[in-house]
Design a protein around this motif. Structure first.
Motif, PDB file in Angstrom:
ATOM      1  N   HIS A  85       0.811  -1.214   0.000  1.00 33.03           N
ATOM      2  CA  HIS A  85       0.000   0.000   0.000  1.00 33.03           C
ATOM      3  C   HIS A  85       0.850   1.271   0.000  1.00 33.03           C
ATOM      4  N   PHE A  90      -4.786   0.717  -4.719  1.00 30.54           N
ATOM      5  CA  PHE A  90      -5.812  -0.291  -4.998  1.00 30.54           C
ATOM      6  C   PHE A  90      -5.201  -1.585  -5.542  1.00 30.54           C
ATOM      7  N   TRP A 129      -7.427  -7.159   3.616  1.00 27.88           N
ATOM      8  CA  TRP A 129      -8.827  -6.909   3.961  1.00 27.88           C
ATOM      9  C   TRP A 129      -9.333  -7.910   4.988  1.00 27.88           C
ATOM     10  N   ARG A 200     -13.437  -0.412  -1.126  1.00 22.40           N
ATOM     11  CA  ARG A 200     -12.515   0.720  -1.238  1.00 22.40           C
ATOM     12  C   ARG A 200     -13.269   2.038  -1.156  1.00 22.40           C
ATOM     13  N   GLN A 203     -13.995   2.729   2.373  1.00 23.51           N
ATOM     14  CA  GLN A 203     -12.776   3.204   3.030  1.00 23.51           C
ATOM     15  C   GLN A 203     -12.579   4.691   2.759  1.00 23.51           C
TER      16      GLN A 203
END
Length: 496
Positions: A85, A90, A129, A200, A203
């Protein structure tokens, strides 16, 4: 480097796909659920930890591939997720949708199958995740500056997330009713299920990014109004102006652009429609265009129950290995025969008995369409072409065609909403938005990124553009930036 002999002792093993006869009956992802984690640590062991990791150069994001390969081989998933990350907002998108130029640049690929970098990336993202290693990261304080991002594809979302995390107040404007751009309505669910996108977006909402759907800038809200309302504007609308096929018979009904066809099937999956108005069920389908969009149409038509599906590629049938003279390592070999999941399905189900390989006819150029008395397309006439795309005498043939899908690529941003003209944006000769070395357009405070300015490209380049334009906007607003800028606007993939 957990196993210094891993690349010598462990053969490449890819994430296995579900049986063809099973997966074509649903819209779930084509891979066997849960089959990646048992093999991925040994696959990460194949990374050579080479002195000069060309995978870094091949990836526009500059992913720290040897580092997270080593961490995965040791099953340190939290640290691997942090490394991943650090360069990619992504990774679950790229791990499913990117054609992996990093693998083409893998040093092991000089004389062996490359490390399964894409699979390792996907495994890390999914594990992150599952284990809660991807929490929202809202800013510690707000800057008081506001930014509008136009477009919610991978470029727009990456730019918005980076700028939100830098403390700016960001609103994303999307002309469709749902967020995600082509990832929502262009990419079929069998390539990436939409729940990956949804989490996402959740988030990003938790971090503070705001979203405005069903709002076409230039039509529903004036471009000048948006510019006066925000301190900076990022145009990330993508290259959605599709290319045409100007041949006799193009006016017949039943001939559609791929991006007219694919969104409807995705809307069926979203529950908006019971069946697609352009469903291929029971029809003879011909797809004009040999790229990924054409393959997406192929897999969709097979699942809809087409009577036959044939895909036309104007290029000659490529070889199984890269041509070292024209596409040497570590460049990405475009002209290599690849069997996507959709092509594997078409091959096994024999959707196109006349095809050269799987469902494809290579070196094929469309001459004209013929229709019935009602003006509906019924056949497509084609001819073989040589390496200069010149017709080869005596090679004409006719294919039955009740539905023709044009997948010929995109030339630049769609100007029908009025955004480009209202702002007075300068364009490049090929139709993309012109920008300077800092991603800025000719209009003060307006920046352009992604396919709208670069031209049609890969998802990994789209995310890299989003991260880079965010750094440029942050610098414009504050005088400096700590945000990473992995590429410049004029950078291009490695070529000879």
């Amino acid at each position: 480097m957990a196993d210094p002999k891993g690349f010598l002792t462990t053969p490449r093993q890819d994430w296995p796909r579900r049986p063809v006869e099973e997966r074509v009956r649903d819209w779930d992802e084509v891979y066997v659920p849960g089959a990646l984690l048992p093999i991925i640590s040994k696959q990460a062991d194949r990374c050579m930890d080479c002195g000069i990791p060309f995978c870094h150069e091949a990836c526009p994001l500059g992913n720290l591939i040897p580092e997270w390969n080593d961490l995965v081989s040791r099953e340190d998933w939290r640290a691997a997720a942090d490394r991943l990350h650090a360069t990619n907002n992504f990774p679950e998108f790229t791990g499913r949708l990117c054609p992996a130029p990093c693998e083409a640049g893998c040093v092991l690929a000089i004389n062996q199958p490359a490390v399964t970098i894409k699979n390792v990336e996907c495994a890390i993202a999914d594990r992150a995740w599952e284990e809660g290693f991807a929490p929202p990261r809202p800013p510690d304080r707000l800057s008081g500056r506001t930014v509008a991002v136009i477009g919610s594809g991978p470029t727009g979302l990456a730019a918005a997330q980076q700028l939100t995390r830098a403390g700016h107040t960001v609103a994303v404007y999307e002309r469709d009713d749902r967020l995600g751009g082509l990832m929502r309505y262009g990419i079929p669910a069998f390539k990436m299920e939409k729940h990956h996108l949804e989490r996402r977006l959740e988030q990003m909402r938790a971090e503070g990014t705001r979203f405005r759907t069903s709002t076409a800038v230039g039509r529903d809200i004036g471009a000048d109004e948006l510019r006066t309302r925000y301190d900076a504007v990022v145009i990330a609308t993508g290259a959605t102006a599709w290319r045409e096929l100007p041949v006799p018979g193009r006016e017949l009904t039943g001939i559609h652009q791929a991006m007219e066809y694919l969104p409807l099937s995705n809307r069926v999956g979203e529950g908006d429609l019971e069946t697609s108005p352009l469903s291929a069920a029971g029809k003879h389908v011909v797809i004009v265009g040999g790229g990924d969009t054409g393959a997406d149409c192929l897999g969709t038509a097979v699942r809809e129950g087409a009577a036959s599906v044939t895909q036309l590629d104007i290029y000659a049938l490529p070889g199984a290995e890269r041509d070292e003279d024209t596409e040497p390592w570590p460049t990405y070999p475009v002209r290599v025969y690849r069997l996507s999941a959709a092509h594997e399905e078409a091959r096994d189900l024999r959707t196109a008995p006349v095809a050269d390989a799987d469902a494809r006819l290579f070196a094929a150029s469309t001459l004209r369409f013929d229709g019935d008395a009602q003006g509906h397309v019924r056949s497509l006439h084609l001819v073989e072409v040589d390496e200069r795309r010149r017709p080869v005498d005596g090679t004409g043939r006719t294919l039955p065609a009740d539905l023709v899908l044009l997948a010929l690529g995109f030339s630049g941003p769609d100007r029908r909403d009025g955004l480009v003209d209202q702002l007075g944006l300068e364009l490049e000769p090929r139709g993309t938005i012109a920008r300077d070395a800092g991603f800025a357009t000719n209009v003060p405070g307006v920046f352009a990124a992604g396919d709208a300015a670069r031209g049609q490209s890969l998802i990994v380049w789209a995310i890299a553009e989003g991260r880079a334009v965010a750094a440029a906007v942050d610098r414009h607003l504050t005088g400096g930036s700590a945000l990473p800028a992995p590429i410049g606007p004029y950078d291009r993939p490695m070529v000879v």
